[in-house]
Design a protein around this motif. Structure first.
Motif, short mmCIF file in Angstrom:
data_model
loop_
_atom_site.label_atom_id
_atom_site.label_comp_id
_atom_site.label_asym_id
_atom_site.label_seq_id
_atom_site.Cartn_x
_atom_site.Cartn_y
_atom_site.Cartn_z
N SER A 31 0.82 -1.21 0.00
CA SER A 31 0.00 0.00 0.00
C SER A 31 0.85 1.27 0.00
O SER A 31 0.51 2.25 -0.66
N SER A 37 -6.00 4.43 -1.52
CA SER A 37 -6.38 4.02 -0.17
C SER A 37 -6.03 2.55 0.09
O SER A 37 -5.94 1.74 -0.84
N LYS A 38 -5.85 2.22 1.35
CA LYS A 38 -5.56 0.84 1.74
C LYS A 38 -6.71 -0.10 1.36
O LYS A 38 -6.46 -1.21 0.91
N SER A 40 -8.59 0.12 -1.22
CA SER A 40 -8.47 -0.11 -2.67
C SER A 40 -7.38 -1.14 -2.96
O SER A 40 -7.58 -2.04 -3.79
#
Length: 85
Positions: A31, A37-38, A40
């Motif tokens: 990430s 975003s995490k 995603s």
């Protein structure tokens, strides 16, 4: 085979595979290398895992992801077979 091609169709997932081809990484390490975003990244990891292109292993409080080279080799072999016929 369809899941594999769907997984490979996305540039972010191909980049994740490139990273994992160099070394095993945790979700957080993956990430940190992307500007998204995490959740995603987690979704991308789920798709790659569902296609069996990567595997995951819980180590302590972390989940470590690894590339599954045998599946990639199988896909490439099948892909090449299509063009040799």
């Amino acid at each position: 085979m369809g899941k594999v091609f769907k997984a490979l169709s996305d540039e972010t997932r191909r980049e994740i595979l490139k990273l994992l081809n160099k070394q095993d990484l945790s979700a957080g390490e993956i990430s940190n290398r992307f500007d998204m975003s995490k959740p995603s990244i987690s979704k991308h990891l789920d798709i790659l895992r569902d296609a069996e292109l990567i595997s995951s292993e819980k180590k302590g409080q972390f989940v470590i992801y690894s590339i599954n080279t045998s599946v990639i080799q199988e896909v490439l072999g099948n892909f090449l077979d299509i063009f040799q016929k």
